[in-house]
Design a protein around this motif. Structure first.
Motif, PDB file in Angstrom:
ATOM      1  N   PHE A   1     -37.650  -9.684 -19.341  1.00  0.00           N
ATOM      2  CA  PHE A   1     -36.513  -9.208 -18.568  1.00  0.00           C
ATOM      3  C   PHE A   1     -35.200  -9.466 -19.298  1.00  0.00           C
ATOM      4  O   PHE A   1     -34.305  -8.606 -19.315  1.00  0.00           O
ATOM      5  CB  PHE A   1     -36.498  -9.895 -17.199  1.00  0.00           C
ATOM      6  CG  PHE A   1     -35.260  -9.613 -16.389  1.00  0.00           C
ATOM      7  CD1 PHE A   1     -35.125  -8.413 -15.704  1.00  0.00           C
ATOM      8  CD2 PHE A   1     -34.223 -10.544 -16.324  1.00  0.00           C
ATOM      9  CE1 PHE A   1     -33.974  -8.143 -14.964  1.00  0.00           C
ATOM     10  CE2 PHE A   1     -33.078 -10.277 -15.585  1.00  0.00           C
ATOM     11  CZ  PHE A   1     -32.952  -9.090 -14.899  1.00  0.00           C
ATOM     12  N   PHE A   2     -35.065 -10.613 -19.938  1.00  0.00           N
ATOM     13  CA  PHE A   2     -33.812 -10.976 -20.583  1.00  0.00           C
ATOM     14  C   PHE A   2     -33.617 -10.324 -21.942  1.00  0.00           C
ATOM     15  O   PHE A   2     -32.601 -10.540 -22.602  1.00  0.00           O
ATOM     16  CB  PHE A   2     -33.706 -12.505 -20.705  1.00  0.00           C
ATOM     17  CG  PHE A   2     -33.327 -13.163 -19.410  1.00  0.00           C
ATOM     18  CD1 PHE A   2     -32.017 -13.163 -18.978  1.00  0.00           C
ATOM     19  CD2 PHE A   2     -34.294 -13.747 -18.610  1.00  0.00           C
ATOM     20  CE1 PHE A   2     -31.657 -13.745 -17.778  1.00  0.00           C
ATOM     21  CE2 PHE A   2     -33.950 -14.341 -17.405  1.00  0.00           C
ATOM     22  CZ  PHE A   2     -32.622 -14.333 -16.984  1.00  0.00           C
ATOM     23  N   THR A   3     -34.579  -9.520 -22.398  1.00  0.00           N
ATOM     24  CA  THR A   3     -34.385  -8.777 -23.646  1.00  0.00           C
ATOM     25  C   THR A   3     -33.842  -7.376 -23.390  1.00  0.00           C
ATOM     26  O   THR A   3     -33.534  -6.653 -24.342  1.00  0.00           O
ATOM     27  CB  THR A   3     -35.710  -8.643 -24.427  1.00  0.00           C
ATOM     28  OG1 THR A   3     -36.605  -7.754 -23.725  1.00  0.00           O
ATOM     29  CG2 THR A   3     -36.363  -9.998 -24.631  1.00  0.00           C
ATOM     30  N   ARG A   4     -33.719  -6.987 -22.119  1.00  0.00           N
ATOM     31  CA  ARG A   4     -33.302  -5.630 -21.784  1.00  0.00           C
ATOM     32  C   ARG A   4     -31.985  -5.663 -21.017  1.00  0.00           C
ATOM     33  O   ARG A   4     -31.861  -6.392 -20.033  1.00  0.00           O
ATOM     34  CB  ARG A   4     -34.382  -4.923 -20.949  1.00  0.00           C
ATOM     35  CG  ARG A   4     -35.727  -4.814 -21.655  1.00  0.00           C
ATOM     36  CD  ARG A   4     -36.799  -4.245 -20.735  1.00  0.00           C
ATOM     37  NE  ARG A   4     -38.104  -4.207 -21.359  1.00  0.00           N
ATOM     38  CZ  ARG A   4     -38.585  -3.166 -22.034  1.00  0.00           C
ATOM     39  NH1 ARG A   4     -37.857  -2.064 -22.148  1.00  0.00           N
ATOM     40  NH2 ARG A   4     -39.791  -3.221 -22.578  1.00  0.00           N
ATOM     41  N   THR A   5     -31.016  -4.868 -21.474  1.00  0.00           N
ATOM     42  CA  THR A   5     -29.694  -4.855 -20.850  1.00  0.00           C
ATOM     43  C   THR A   5     -29.161  -3.429 -20.818  1.00  0.00           C
ATOM     44  O   THR A   5     -29.087  -2.773 -21.871  1.00  0.00           O
ATOM     45  CB  THR A   5     -28.692  -5.739 -21.632  1.00  0.00           C
ATOM     46  OG1 THR A   5     -29.254  -7.031 -21.843  1.00  0.00           O
ATOM     47  CG2 THR A   5     -27.372  -5.855 -20.883  1.00  0.00           C
ATOM     48  N   VAL A   6     -28.789  -2.928 -19.648  1.00  0.00           N
ATOM     49  CA  VAL A   6     -28.149  -1.613 -19.574  1.00  0.00           C
ATOM     50  C   VAL A   6     -26.702  -1.745 -20.057  1.00  0.00           C
ATOM     51  O   VAL A   6     -26.064  -2.786 -19.860  1.00  0.00           O
ATOM     52  CB  VAL A   6     -28.194  -1.041 -18.141  1.00  0.00           C
ATOM     53  CG1 VAL A   6     -29.624  -0.715 -17.748  1.00  0.00           C
ATOM     54  CG2 VAL A   6     -27.581  -2.004 -17.140  1.00  0.00           C
ATOM     55  N   TRP A   7     -26.172  -0.713 -20.669  1.00  0.00           N
ATOM     56  CA  TRP A   7     -24.898  -0.820 -21.380  1.00  0.00           C
ATOM     57  C   TRP A   7     -23.734  -1.190 -20.473  1.00  0.00           C
ATOM     58  O   TRP A   7     -22.822  -1.931 -20.871  1.00  0.00           O
ATOM     59  CB  TRP A   7     -24.597   0.491 -22.116  1.00  0.00           C
ATOM     60  CG  TRP A   7     -24.211   1.630 -21.205  1.00  0.00           C
ATOM     61  CD1 TRP A   7     -25.045   2.556 -20.663  1.00  0.00           C
ATOM     62  CD2 TRP A   7     -22.903   1.927 -20.721  1.00  0.00           C
ATOM     63  NE1 TRP A   7     -24.344   3.435 -19.875  1.00  0.00           N
ATOM     64  CE2 TRP A   7     -23.021   3.075 -19.897  1.00  0.00           C
ATOM     65  CE3 TRP A   7     -21.637   1.364 -20.910  1.00  0.00           C
ATOM     66  CZ2 TRP A   7     -21.921   3.653 -19.254  1.00  0.00           C
ATOM     67  CZ3 TRP A   7     -20.540   1.932 -20.273  1.00  0.00           C
ATOM     68  CH2 TRP A   7     -20.684   3.061 -19.462  1.00  0.00           C
ATOM     69  N   TRP A   8     -23.742  -0.692 -19.214  1.00  0.00           N
ATOM     70  CA  TRP A   8     -22.583  -0.888 -18.347  1.00  0.00           C
ATOM     71  C   TRP A   8     -22.453  -2.324 -17.843  1.00  0.00           C
ATOM     72  O   TRP A   8     -21.409  -2.716 -17.300  1.00  0.00           O
ATOM     73  CB  TRP A   8     -22.613   0.080 -17.165  1.00  0.00           C
ATOM     74  CG  TRP A   8     -23.903   0.168 -16.422  1.00  0.00           C
ATOM     75  CD1 TRP A   8     -24.880   1.121 -16.559  1.00  0.00           C
ATOM     76  CD2 TRP A   8     -24.373  -0.731 -15.397  1.00  0.00           C
ATOM     77  NE1 TRP A   8     -25.922   0.881 -15.689  1.00  0.00           N
ATOM     78  CE2 TRP A   8     -25.628  -0.247 -14.968  1.00  0.00           C
ATOM     79  CE3 TRP A   8     -23.840  -1.877 -14.795  1.00  0.00           C
ATOM     80  CZ2 TRP A   8     -26.377  -0.885 -13.983  1.00  0.00           C
ATOM     81  CZ3 TRP A   8     -24.589  -2.519 -13.805  1.00  0.00           C
ATOM     82  CH2 TRP A   8     -25.832  -2.035 -13.419  1.00  0.00           C
ATOM     83  N   VAL A   9     -23.488  -3.132 -18.036  1.00  0.00           N
ATOM     84  CA  VAL A   9     -23.398  -4.546 -17.666  1.00  0.00           C
ATOM     85  C   VAL A   9     -22.351  -5.267 -18.523  1.00  0.00           C
ATOM     86  O   VAL A   9     -21.696  -6.203 -18.052  1.00  0.00           O
ATOM     87  CB  VAL A   9     -24.785  -5.218 -17.801  1.00  0.00           C
ATOM     88  CG1 VAL A   9     -24.669  -6.745 -17.781  1.00  0.00           C
ATOM     89  CG2 VAL A   9     -25.701  -4.743 -16.689  1.00  0.00           C
TER      90      VAL A   9
ATOM     91  N   ALA B   1     -26.397 -13.454 -21.653  1.00  0.00           N
ATOM     92  CA  ALA B   1     -26.724 -14.874 -21.833  1.00  0.00           C
ATOM     93  C   ALA B   1     -26.624 -15.279 -23.296  1.00  0.00           C
ATOM     94  O   ALA B   1     -26.080 -16.340 -23.627  1.00  0.00           O
ATOM     95  CB  ALA B   1     -28.129 -15.157 -21.297  1.00  0.00           C
ATOM     96  N   ALA B   2     -27.117 -14.423 -24.184  1.00  0.00           N
ATOM     97  CA  ALA B   2     -27.032 -14.715 -25.621  1.00  0.00           C
ATOM     98  C   ALA B   2     -25.588 -14.647 -26.103  1.00  0.00           C
ATOM     99  O   ALA B   2     -25.152 -15.460 -26.920  1.00  0.00           O
ATOM    100  CB  ALA B   2     -27.906 -13.725 -26.397  1.00  0.00           C
ATOM    101  N   ALA B   3     -24.827 -13.674 -25.587  1.00  0.00           N
ATOM    102  CA  ALA B   3     -23.420 -13.555 -25.966  1.00  0.00           C
ATOM    103  C   ALA B   3     -22.632 -14.789 -25.544  1.00  0.00           C
ATOM    104  O   ALA B   3     -21.746 -15.269 -26.265  1.00  0.00           O
ATOM    105  CB  ALA B   3     -22.815 -12.298 -25.343  1.00  0.00           C
ATOM    106  N   ALA B   4     -22.944 -15.322 -24.355  1.00  0.00           N
ATOM    107  CA  ALA B   4     -22.247 -16.510 -23.864  1.00  0.00           C
ATOM    108  C   ALA B   4     -22.468 -17.694 -24.791  1.00  0.00           C
ATOM    109  O   ALA B   4     -21.551 -18.503 -25.027  1.00  0.00           O
ATOM    110  CB  ALA B   4     -22.719 -16.840 -22.451  1.00  0.00           C
ATOM    111  N   ILE B   5     -23.670 -17.812 -25.345  1.00  0.00           N
ATOM    112  CA  ILE B   5     -23.952 -18.899 -26.290  1.00  0.00           C
ATOM    113  C   ILE B   5     -23.110 -18.752 -27.551  1.00  0.00           C
ATOM    114  O   ILE B   5     -22.526 -19.723 -28.045  1.00  0.00           O
ATOM    115  CB  ILE B   5     -25.453 -18.919 -26.630  1.00  0.00           C
ATOM    116  CG1 ILE B   5     -26.271 -19.290 -25.385  1.00  0.00           C
ATOM    117  CG2 ILE B   5     -25.737 -19.904 -27.766  1.00  0.00           C
ATOM    118  CD1 ILE B   5     -27.771 -19.134 -25.565  1.00  0.00           C
TER     119      ILE B   5
END
Length: 233
Positions: A49-57, A141-145
């Protein structure tokens, strides 16, 4: 489907397979598979789940954070003009960070099991499946790190009133980068700068992966001599 040459089963989760490629990993990961359907990376649904991100998020999450950072600088005494200059300065810093991360981290050559695995998660999966629409932007989550050392640097190198707006500008540059990156893969510009930028970026994916590290602009490729020749574009 099994890639017999590289002993990779493309029908099984890939993350813990790619490490076994060893020195062959760099060759394998730069042979793209053109499909809008992305691969499964993990067996575990939570990890997947955490490997997939829609662009508008990306703008949904980070634009309010940018606004909050700007408000902090304003409350600490920066004028509107100073806030604007700090924001623009942060965007400028991001352009160099964007280029540097893409060139020196995302395209680092690996051969050990865990180095291959980490690289695949970080950027390799994008080069292997460049049209996977859910893995084109960076998971929040990865960007926050990654934000932690950047924020620490701004705090160290600038004043308490300027640092939040500078960091906000850097985040704004990041948001522009991520939504631009998505558009370059899935948008259909018909002319002008956007069309040229799309050609420039897809050239990096499909022809010369060792050049053309700019995403939102080729300016740093020009400065540092990594601009592809017009014949390759």
């Amino acid at each position: 489907m099994v890639d017999k040459h590289f002993t990779i089963n493309l029908n099984e989760p890939l993350v813990f397979q790619v490490g076994h490629l060893g020195e062959d990993y760099n060759e394998w990961v730069h042979q793209p598979i053109i499909s809008k359907e992305g691969p499964r990376l993990f067996t575990n649904d939570f990890c997947e789940f955490f490997t997939r991100t829609v662009w508008w998020v990306i703008p949904l999450i980070w634009l309010p954070v940018i606004g909050w950072l700007v408000s902090i600088s304003a409350r600490r005494g920066l004028t509107s003009h100073q806030v604007t200059y700090a924001l623009l300065g942060g965007v400028f810093v991001w352009t160099l960070l964007e280029y540097s991360l893409h060139r020196f981290l995302f395209h680092i050559k690996t051969k050990s099991y865990w180095a291959n695995t980490l690289h695949y998660l970080l950027h390799g999966c994008h080069h292997k499946h460049p049209m996977d629409g859910l893995r084109l932007v960076f998971p929040p989550a990865a960007a926050a790190i990654l934000c932690v050392p950047v924020w620490a640097s701004f705090r160290l190198l600038s004043s308490p009133s300027t640092a939040p707006a500078l960091f906000g500008g850097c985040l704004l540059g990041y948001v522009i980068y991520d939504v631009t990156h998505y558009y370059l893969h899935h948008g259909k510009p018909s002319k002008g700068f956007a069309q040229n930028l799309k050609k420039y970026h897809l050239n990096h994916h499909f022809r010369v992966q060792s050049l053309g590290f700019g995403i939102t602009s080729p300016i740093w490729d020009r400065v540092f001599g990594t601009l592809p020749s017009t014949k390759a574009a």
